[in-house]
Write an enzyme that holds these catalytic residues in place. Structure first.
Site, mmCIF file in Angstrom:
data_model
loop_
_atom_site.group_PDB
_atom_site.id
_atom_site.type_symbol
_atom_site.label_atom_id
_atom_site.label_comp_id
_atom_site.label_asym_id
_atom_site.label_seq_id
_atom_site.Cartn_x
_atom_site.Cartn_y
_atom_site.Cartn_z
ATOM 1 N N ASP A 20 112.032 -77.070 -28.005
ATOM 2 C CA ASP A 20 113.021 -78.083 -28.509
ATOM 3 C C ASP A 20 113.382 -78.874 -27.286
ATOM 4 O O ASP A 20 114.037 -78.956 -26.453
ATOM 5 C CB ASP A 20 114.402 -77.203 -28.540
ATOM 6 C CG ASP A 20 115.912 -77.920 -28.775
ATOM 7 O OD1 ASP A 20 115.720 -78.970 -28.657
ATOM 8 O OD2 ASP A 20 116.598 -77.218 -29.075
ATOM 9 N N LYS B 235 119.827 -89.400 -28.860
ATOM 10 C CA LYS B 235 119.883 -88.781 -27.561
ATOM 11 C C LYS B 235 119.091 -89.709 -26.596
ATOM 12 O O LYS B 235 119.184 -89.707 -25.065
ATOM 13 C CB LYS B 235 119.656 -87.503 -27.425
ATOM 14 C CG LYS B 235 120.555 -86.446 -27.919
ATOM 15 C CD LYS B 235 120.379 -85.141 -27.812
ATOM 16 C CE LYS B 235 121.035 -83.855 -28.834
ATOM 17 N NZ LYS B 235 122.582 -83.932 -28.748
ATOM 18 N N CYS C 95 127.854 -75.585 -28.838
ATOM 19 C CA CYS C 95 126.964 -75.135 -29.766
ATOM 20 C C CYS C 95 126.006 -73.817 -29.065
ATOM 21 O O CYS C 95 124.987 -73.987 -29.578
ATOM 22 C CB CYS C 95 125.999 -75.900 -30.559
ATOM 23 S SG CYS C 95 127.045 -77.269 -31.551
ATOM 24 N N GLN D 23 117.039 -82.431 -25.548
ATOM 25 C CA GLN D 23 117.752 -82.869 -23.949
ATOM 26 C C GLN D 23 116.788 -83.436 -23.120
ATOM 27 O O GLN D 23 117.223 -83.992 -22.254
ATOM 28 C CB GLN D 23 118.520 -81.592 -23.450
ATOM 29 C CG GLN D 23 119.801 -81.097 -24.377
ATOM 30 C CD GLN D 23 120.909 -82.111 -24.357
ATOM 31 O OE1 GLN D 23 120.829 -82.987 -23.586
ATOM 32 N NE2 GLN D 23 121.560 -82.104 -25.378
ATOM 33 N N HIS E 241 120.545 -74.006 -28.190
ATOM 34 C CA HIS E 241 121.549 -74.423 -28.846
ATOM 35 C C HIS E 241 121.478 -73.763 -30.315
ATOM 36 O O HIS E 241 120.353 -73.102 -30.531
ATOM 37 C CB HIS E 241 120.973 -75.797 -29.216
ATOM 38 C CG HIS E 241 122.135 -76.553 -29.729
ATOM 39 N ND1 HIS E 241 122.434 -76.413 -31.101
ATOM 40 C CD2 HIS E 241 122.838 -77.717 -29.301
ATOM 41 C CE1 HIS E 241 123.307 -77.695 -31.632
ATOM 42 N NE2 HIS E 241 123.506 -78.194 -30.640
#
Lengths: 147, 414
Positions: B208, B234, B372, B211, B131
């Site tokens: 990261d 999220k 993105c 997600q 991202h």
């Protein structure tokens, strides 16, 4: 013909046309149809200079002036945007610079397409309207300074 | 397993849907089908109630007050830290830093650890599927320090090419920053292996987790990542709050990020001493309400259980994959060996934005565009995709609605 009719008159005509549609599907069918019918812009105009950047779809816009009126041509890679462009051209192309600068374009809200002008960065339409007005403004300033 | 046990284990998705007030609304006169969960999930009533309860019952600034409201708010805020610690199995609560979200977490590492430890000629490795939030902070750092940013490629299926990654590692590699799960393709990256290889090369690893945290079991100790960043929104939680996990000895050695209240021990105009972890990195009044409500989201997720969530979502993914494959001219982008419930696709000669608008017209919320991840889109030679991402409350019936919507859109556009 556009030379004789004002922006407000053409906007009223479009609002009238859309009032015939019962459903969102019908509205979109019509806009898609307009998009498909909009003559494609010659490839020679599809250059960075004429590109109006949106986050998702790309719009190319060219303008020229004659007798104080401004004429626009535009194209996009997304067909619904192209349909909306087609309506904007119908309303604004061939109008006097002053009228283009002042145009509120209320018809977009009236026909329920305001979401496409929202600040979502998702399409080039809002940027395109800004660009249309910038051309008109530039034309007006140029004329005033040369007089 | 007996039949009753299977039934008990099986998720009652309709009961779960009842807990999400927003799912009963209409869009364009049709029931909402929300398939934009990778952008943000919807919130269960327990989260909304926790948020509103805080403002109605004990809104106060935390950590400094001695009155009852301040104490209650402080306790609730710190209770979320304990919940997060358990949720990702961090060894100490001081390792949990509250941020505004994943982006801020990554930036915090770049601006503190990065500025202190990255020098001219050093190398940072990311992947092509990152991202923008996990690219731009490192680009800024590399530019400032004259360091080099290297990129791990992906194959046609959307899997990272681990052999290429191994070739990129060198004695100049100081940091690897990698998505646990790709937001655009759904690929689950082999982070354990990536981390092992990085550590062997003497580099640290930022994961990261934006997600992954909602789908996968996160155990930062077992993963052995040095930093792990994720967002609450999220994960069925509120927007504007998130977490940066960091190994304690690293966090302790790092300079502060933002200066202000909360993060200080003593201030004079000659010298300021900083607070201990985790407050050292939490300058200013934090997002108290959303952080408190985040605990309700973690409890909601844990009460269902990640395994059951995953089972349900995998069933949806495989159903959606087979139904979308039926559609002529449709191509799925991202068919990695291991995926979470994200499905990106393109359709011959059609623009994703048109698909998105027409699906919205059917009440179906999808995401369209480059997600993105422009370098990734360039890798696949496309300008964007249409993406459906599923959550715990989604159903096969909703997928059917999307499929007929896509078919209808194709008919209208062709």
């Amino acid at each position: 013909m556009n030379e004789q009719r004002t922006i407000a008159e053409i906007e009223a005509e479009i609002i009238d046309e859309f009032s015939l549609f019962d459903s969102w599907d019908d509205k979109y069918e019509y806009i898609i149809d307009l998009g498909k019918k909009l003559p494609p812009l010659d490839d020679k105009y599809k250059i960075d200079e004429n590109r109006v950047r949106g986050c998702q779809s790309t719009v190319y816009l060219v303008a020229e002036s004659s007798n104080g009126r401004i004429y626009y041509e535009a194209d996009s890679d997304a067909v619904i945007v192209k349909g909306l462009i087609s309506m904007l051209i119908r309303v604004l192309s061939g109008q006097p610079a002053e009228a283009i600068i002042d145009a509120k374009l209320d018809f977009v809200r009236e026909i329920g397409m305001m979401t496409h002008l929202a600040q979502t960065r998702s399409n080039g339409l809002l940027a395109m309207i800004r660009q249309i007005k910038n051309y008109a403004l530039a034309h007006k300033i140029k004329n005033e300074t040369t007089v | 397993m007996t039949e009753t046990q299977i039934l008990e284990n099986k998720l009652d998705v309709y009961a779960i849907r009842q807990q999400f007030p927003i799912l009963s609304r209409d869009v364009k006169d049709k029931p909402l089908v929300y398939f934009d969960n990778a952008a943000t999930s919807q919130k269960p009533r327990v989260v909304i109630d926790a948020l509103s309860n805080y403002y109605q019952q004990y809104n106060a600034n935390i950590h400094r007050g001695i009155h009852t409201l301040a104490e209650e708010a402080t306790m609730a805020f710190e209770a979320t830290r304990d919940s997060v610690q358990a949720f990702i199995n961090a060894s100490e609560r001081e390792e949990i830093i509250f941020t505004r979200g994943t982006t801020e977490g990554i930036n915090l590492v770049a601006y503190t650890w990065g500025r202190q430890n990255i020098g001219e000629g050093d190398e940072i490795i990311v992947s092509v599927m990152e991202h923008h939030s996990n690219i731009v902070p490192w680009q800024i750092l590399c530019k400032e320090k004259k360091a080099v940013l290297k990129v791990i490629p992906v194959n046609e299926e959307g899997d990272l090419i681990v052999e290429e990654y191994q070739k990129l590692l060198s004695d100049r590699t100081k940091l690897v920053s990698i998505a646990h799960v790709s937001n655009a393709l759904g690929t689950v990256n082999p982070v354990r292996r990536i981390i092992e290889l990085a550590h062997d090369a003497g580099a640290l690893v930022v994961v990261d987790g934006a997600q992954s945290a909602v789908h996968l079991d996160i155990d930062v100790q077992q993963m052995d990542c040095d930093f792990f960043a994720f967002s609450a929104h999220k994960l069925y939680g509120p927007t504007g709050t998130g977490v940066l996990y960091g190994k304690k000895r690293l966090l302790e050695s790092m300079p502060v990020f933002l200066g202000g209240g909360e993060m200080i021990k003593e201030v004079s105009f000659e010298k300021t001493t900083y607070a201990d972890l985790p407050y050292k990195f939490e300058a200013g009044t934090p997002n108290i309400a959303d952080t408190i409500a985040f605990k309700a989201a973690l409890e909601f997720t844990s009460s269902i259980g990640k395994q059951r969530i995953r089972d349900h979502e995998m069933e949806l993914l495989s159903y959606a994959t087979s139904r979308l494959t039926e559609i002529p001219g449709l191509k799925i982008i991202g068919q990695a060996k291991e995926k979470i419930s994200v499905i990106s696709f393109i359709i011959d000669k059609l623009h994703h934005q048109d698909i998105g608008i027409l699906l919205d017209n059917q009440g179906v919320a999808l995401r369209t565009g480059h997600h993105c991840t422009q370098p990734l889109m360039q890798r696949f030679g496309i300008s964007g995709t249409t993406r459906a991402s599923f959550a715990i409350y989604n159903t096969k019936d909703e997928i059917d609605i999307m499929i007929s919507g896509v078919k209808k859109a194709i008919k209208m556009l062709s």
